[in-house]
Design a protein around this motif. Sequence first.
Motif, PDB file in Angstrom:
ATOM      1  N   GLU A  98       0.821  -1.223   0.000  1.00  0.00           N
ATOM      2  CA  GLU A  98       0.000   0.000   0.000  1.00  0.00           C
ATOM      3  C   GLU A  98       0.855   1.274   0.000  1.00  0.00           C
ATOM      4  O   GLU A  98       0.341   2.368  -0.191  1.00  0.00           O
ATOM      5  CB  GLU A  98      -0.947  -0.011   1.200  1.00  0.00           C
ATOM      6  CG  GLU A  98      -0.184  -0.109   2.505  1.00  0.00           C
ATOM      7  CD  GLU A  98      -1.083  -0.283   3.729  1.00  0.00           C
ATOM      8  OE1 GLU A  98      -2.294  -0.477   3.556  1.00  0.00           O
ATOM      9  OE2 GLU A  98      -0.540  -0.201   4.842  1.00  0.00           O
ATOM     10  N   ASN A  99       2.188   1.123   0.197  1.00  0.00           N
ATOM     11  CA  ASN A  99       3.096   2.285   0.158  1.00  0.00           C
ATOM     12  C   ASN A  99       3.686   2.524  -1.227  1.00  0.00           C
ATOM     13  O   ASN A  99       4.501   3.443  -1.395  1.00  0.00           O
ATOM     14  CB  ASN A  99       4.290   2.085   1.106  1.00  0.00           C
ATOM     15  CG  ASN A  99       3.900   1.921   2.542  1.00  0.00           C
ATOM     16  OD1 ASN A  99       4.074   0.863   3.129  1.00  0.00           O
ATOM     17  ND2 ASN A  99       3.352   2.963   3.114  1.00  0.00           N
ATOM     18  N   LEU A 100       3.336   1.699  -2.202  1.00  0.00           N
ATOM     19  CA  LEU A 100       4.098   1.694  -3.461  1.00  0.00           C
ATOM     20  C   LEU A 100       3.225   2.026  -4.672  1.00  0.00           C
ATOM     21  O   LEU A 100       2.104   1.516  -4.797  1.00  0.00           O
ATOM     22  CB  LEU A 100       4.687   0.285  -3.619  1.00  0.00           C
ATOM     23  CG  LEU A 100       5.759   0.073  -4.670  1.00  0.00           C
ATOM     24  CD1 LEU A 100       6.954   0.976  -4.452  1.00  0.00           C
ATOM     25  CD2 LEU A 100       6.224  -1.392  -4.622  1.00  0.00           C
ATOM     26  N   LEU A 101       3.765   2.879  -5.539  1.00  0.00           N
ATOM     27  CA  LEU A 101       3.100   3.197  -6.805  1.00  0.00           C
ATOM     28  C   LEU A 101       4.129   3.109  -7.924  1.00  0.00           C
ATOM     29  O   LEU A 101       5.209   3.705  -7.826  1.00  0.00           O
ATOM     30  CB  LEU A 101       2.526   4.624  -6.750  1.00  0.00           C
ATOM     31  CG  LEU A 101       1.918   5.173  -8.046  1.00  0.00           C
ATOM     32  CD1 LEU A 101       0.626   4.437  -8.390  1.00  0.00           C
ATOM     33  CD2 LEU A 101       1.640   6.678  -7.911  1.00  0.00           C
ATOM     34  N   ILE A 102       3.799   2.373  -8.997  1.00  0.00           N
ATOM     35  CA  ILE A 102       4.684   2.314 -10.170  1.00  0.00           C
ATOM     36  C   ILE A 102       4.317   3.487 -11.087  1.00  0.00           C
ATOM     37  O   ILE A 102       3.137   3.746 -11.330  1.00  0.00           O
ATOM     38  CB  ILE A 102       4.483   0.992 -10.957  1.00  0.00           C
ATOM     39  CG1 ILE A 102       4.520  -0.231 -10.042  1.00  0.00           C
ATOM     40  CG2 ILE A 102       5.505   0.885 -12.090  1.00  0.00           C
ATOM     41  CD1 ILE A 102       5.824  -0.556  -9.431  1.00  0.00           C
ATOM     42  N   GLN A 235       6.408   9.896  10.370  1.00  0.00           N
ATOM     43  CA  GLN A 235       5.128  10.625  10.309  1.00  0.00           C
ATOM     44  C   GLN A 235       4.538  10.679   8.904  1.00  0.00           C
ATOM     45  O   GLN A 235       3.621  11.469   8.638  1.00  0.00           O
ATOM     46  CB  GLN A 235       5.318  12.047  10.853  1.00  0.00           C
ATOM     47  CG  GLN A 235       5.657  12.041  12.337  1.00  0.00           C
ATOM     48  CD  GLN A 235       5.725  13.434  12.933  1.00  0.00           C
ATOM     49  OE1 GLN A 235       5.192  14.399  12.387  1.00  0.00           O
ATOM     50  NE2 GLN A 235       6.401  13.548  14.063  1.00  0.00           N
ATOM     51  N   GLY A 236       5.073   9.895   7.986  1.00  0.00           N
ATOM     52  CA  GLY A 236       4.489   9.859   6.637  1.00  0.00           C
ATOM     53  C   GLY A 236       4.697  11.137   5.844  1.00  0.00           C
ATOM     54  O   GLY A 236       3.965  11.418   4.892  1.00  0.00           O
ATOM     55  N   LEU A 237       5.744  11.920   6.194  1.00  0.00           N
ATOM     56  CA  LEU A 237       5.960  13.182   5.470  1.00  0.00           C
ATOM     57  C   LEU A 237       7.046  13.066   4.395  1.00  0.00           C
ATOM     58  O   LEU A 237       7.234  13.987   3.610  1.00  0.00           O
ATOM     59  CB  LEU A 237       6.333  14.294   6.452  1.00  0.00           C
ATOM     60  CG  LEU A 237       5.143  14.886   7.220  1.00  0.00           C
ATOM     61  CD1 LEU A 237       5.621  15.853   8.297  1.00  0.00           C
ATOM     62  CD2 LEU A 237       4.169  15.606   6.270  1.00  0.00           C
ATOM     63  N   ALA A 259       5.450   6.008  -0.393  1.00  0.00           N
ATOM     64  CA  ALA A 259       4.860   7.079   0.429  1.00  0.00           C
ATOM     65  C   ALA A 259       3.789   6.476   1.325  1.00  0.00           C
ATOM     66  O   ALA A 259       3.531   5.270   1.283  1.00  0.00           O
ATOM     67  CB  ALA A 259       4.261   8.158  -0.482  1.00  0.00           C
ATOM     68  N   SER A 260       3.148   7.331   2.107  1.00  0.00           N
ATOM     69  CA  SER A 260       2.062   6.852   2.976  1.00  0.00           C
ATOM     70  C   SER A 260       0.930   6.316   2.097  1.00  0.00           C
ATOM     71  O   SER A 260       0.748   6.770   0.956  1.00  0.00           O
ATOM     72  CB  SER A 260       1.546   8.005   3.837  1.00  0.00           C
ATOM     73  OG  SER A 260       0.888   8.946   3.003  1.00  0.00           O
TER      74      SER A 260
END
Length: 401
Positions: A98-102, A235-237, A259-260
């Motif tokens: 869920e933290n990953l985008l291609i 903190q997901g920043l 990312a978050s």
Amino acid sequence: MSETLSHTVDDLYSARVRRAGPPRLGDPRRSASLISFLAGFPDPSSLPKADVIEATRVALERDGEWALQYGASQGYQRLRDELLIKLRRDQGIEASDENLLITNGASQGLDLLVQALCDPGDVVLSEEPTWSGAVACFRGAGAEVVTIPLDAEGTDVEALASELASIVASGRQPKFFYTIPNFQNPTGVTTTLARRKRIVDLAHEYGFVVIEDDAYSDLRYRGRRVPTIYSLDDQGLVVYLSTFSKIMAAGVRLGWVVASPELIGTLSSLKAEGGTSPFAGAVAAEFCASGTLVEHIAELTALYASRHDAMLDAMTANMPDGVKWTDPDGGFFVWVHLPDALSAQALAARTREQGVEFLPGTACHFDGGDQTLRLSYSFADEAQIREGIALLANAIRAEMS
Ligand SMILES: Cc1ncc(COP(=O)(O)O)c(C=O)c1O
């Protein structure tokens, strides 16, 4: 008979088009006819053609009906699985699916982030000099860019702290800080761990996003890996970007964002094309799963380390007094300061006529920078590097007199 009025598209353009600069830098086929230090193009002979043919065959036999179908907006699942393994092994990043985008290269990752975070007139912070693609991206978005210098230890974090304080004192919210902490493009410098920690502390204090662009970290020639800024944040920043362009093939146009989950969801919904090529994703996944990526990175590291040595030796042997340059621990770039009053753009025009091209530093600045230039040692071979640096040094001597 009614008269036909002639129309032109010029009247219809958006404000964004009026802000946009010239097209993205460079064409490797054109550069191949010169001695080219211009761009971060991978070495042509290192591109793994046979391995990609094999990875394509295996990927299509295994998964062809999905590789040739439309795909999920988050990217091809098998590639996401492989990247989570790579991120843990090579970058020390513990992430979940869920933290990953291609994305279509790291370039698209940056573009999506800027779309998600930045309206025209918003304040953003960036290292200067920086990657020319980022300069164009932030300009195109109409951002007000506050620039942060670098020194031999990377981002000048005290300058960052004082700029943040004055932005916030004027009642404005900085949206993000863009940094390339490993073998920075264009300066080649690496930001120390202490400074990375300070960047995270500042993000927590002022509530802005840190965009960590890590396109080169796998190509380290000496020294030890420094922890990613992403792994220092709880903190997901911090958003982490990287790419297959320098370690597999720029032509597959594959990058990734870590990312978050909330931000990944937002960026996925901005992907107007519906999801980065499942076909390319399936091939890259196989390239990773077969172990080829790890072997290829080892070969590339050895290749580029000798290119680096060839360039640095040639610089030391040829450059006149007054020229200064950096010596990177990895990546593709040497950053050069010319002696007083010399123009890199004028120099570029002179050397181009003689068959040598490089990047004038103005492309890496939001303003100014004409006394600087970037040399890439990734594309020219060692004999060309020796010949090209001798010619460049002579051209500098000629400009100096
Ligand atoms: C720092 C940096 N980020 C991103 C990119 C672009 O990567 P991609 O080819 O994945 O779009 C480059 C390419 O030169 C780069 O130097």
